[in-house]
Enzyme design. Structure first.
Site, PDB file in Angstrom:
ATOM      1  N   PHE A 187      45.513  38.737  39.490  1.00  0.00           N
ATOM      2  CA  PHE A 187      45.281  39.847  38.571  1.00  0.00           C
ATOM      3  C   PHE A 187      44.046  40.620  39.000  1.00  0.00           C
ATOM      4  CE2 PHE A 187      42.924  36.253  36.980  1.00  0.00           C
ATOM      5  CZ  PHE A 187      41.704  36.782  36.568  1.00  0.00           C
ATOM      6  N   CYS A 188      43.966  41.870  38.513  1.00  0.00           N
ATOM      7  CA  CYS A 188      42.808  42.728  38.764  1.00  0.00           C
ATOM      8  C   CYS A 188      42.673  43.679  37.584  1.00  0.00           C
ATOM      9  CB  CYS A 188      42.939  43.466  40.088  1.00  0.00           C
ATOM     10  SG  CYS A 188      44.433  44.481  40.230  1.00  0.00           S
ATOM     11  N   THR A 189      41.837  44.686  37.697  1.00  0.00           N
ATOM     12  CA  THR A 189      41.539  45.559  36.559  1.00  0.00           C
ATOM     13  C   THR A 189      42.765  46.335  36.084  1.00  0.00           C
ATOM     14  OG1 THR A 189      39.282  45.815  37.372  1.00  0.00           O
ATOM     15  CG2 THR A 189      40.023  47.370  35.695  1.00  0.00           C
TER      16      THR A 189
END
Length: 316
Positions: A187-189
């Site tokens: 996951f990331c922003t």
């Protein structure tokens, strides 16, 4: 597409990206910049041969015009945006930049458009990451992870996304010693880094690779706090610094010297001097550099008093 009520704050923020071939990206820059300025849009858009990425803000009407323009490009018809709001202007100017990559990994041949992992919606995310055979990886950089992440996530402790491939190669040595390859969830922003990170991991021979659709921002928007496995806040690349569940603005500020997000407790430290130092960088700055920061902060304060924007106070 999400809709924001017109009665909400004046500044609406749209985070967007889309991977699609854009061979004439350099020729599109002037007209796109002009259109943004004509419609009162601020922020940054990145154009590259592989697509578009950026975060922009303005009125809903202005944003709709820019999104309509981007969606008129061949291959960009399905471009989506994630919306939030800001009480104050989150960017000080508008930039359209030309780049080699819209998110820089620096590994040739990684195709975020076609080789990425499987999307997992926010509502199904917690079931995946709670499984014992899933390795959960936060693909963001150290200063972002510092203020919030999913429970149990591995922190690569990278300073830039370029470091991720080398970091994963080292992790893979340990994973491969443990028997069958596990599921890998990332996951990331907002989702864009995972398009390439998952493609890279798949290229290393991992088949069950997943990523959070819409990123942390979409998760915080859709999953109630009482049901959430995300702990803390989410760093964002604008003047809001961080947001929490429901995408409400958090009470972090950012150190203008080292860019680290600072909690209210850290702001109370005697090592924090606005625009000059904070507990993270106080011991890393020599007197000459500190003097430059003091002068920059002085000029920013003068500009603010005159109702002007000082470039030192602009994002990026």
């Amino acid at each position: 597409m999400s809709h924001i009520d017109s009665s909400m704050p004046a500044y609406i923020v749209a985070a967007l990206y889309h991977f699609a071939p854009l061979p004439d990206f350099a020729q599109r820059q002037p007209a796109l910049l002009k259109l943004c300025k004509e419609n009162g849009i601020c922020g940054t858009l990145l154009l590259a041969d592989e697509g578009v990425n950026g975060t922009i803000a303005g009125t809903r009407q202005g944003l709709d015009i820019i999104l309509a323009e981007l969606r008129s490009w061949a291959g960009f018809e399905n471009l989506t945006a994630k919306f939030s709001t800001a009480d104050e202007k989150p960017f000080f100017r508008m930039k359209v930049r030309l780049k080699k990559e819209i998110v820089t990994m620096g590994v040739p041949g990684i195709d975020g458009a076609h080789d990425k992992g499987q999307y997992v919606t926010p509502e199904n995310w917690d079931a995946l990451i709670s499984a014992q055979d899933t390795i959960l990886i936060d693909t963001r950089n150290d200063y972002e992870v510092a203020i919030g992440t999913f429970k149990g996530a591995i922190n690569p402790k990278t300073e830039t996304f370029r470091e991720f491939p080398k970091w994963f190669d080292e992790l893979a040595k340990d994973i491969d010693e443990g028997g069958p390859k596990p599921k890998i969830a990332m996951f990331c922003t907002g989702g864009i880094r995972c398009e390439k990170a998952t493609a890279y991991v798949k290229a290393q021979g991992y088949d069950e690779v997943y990523h959070l659709q819409g990123g942390i921002l979409k998760y915080l928007e859709e999953v109630p706090q009482e049901k959430s496995s995300y702990e803390g806040d989410c760093f964002v690349f604008d003047a809001r610094v961080a947001v929490g569940h429901g995408l409400a603005q958090s009470d972090y500020v950012q150190c203008h010297a080292c860019r680290m997000p600072l909690s209210p407790t850290e702001v109370q430290s005697d090592k924090y001097v606005e625009g000059i130092s904070c507990p993270h960088c106080f011991d890393k700055r020599d007197e000459m550099r500190r003097a430059r920061y003091e002068e920059r902060q002085h000029q920013m304060q003068l500009a603010k008093m005159r109702g002007m924007t000082h470039l030192g106070d602009a994002e990026g």
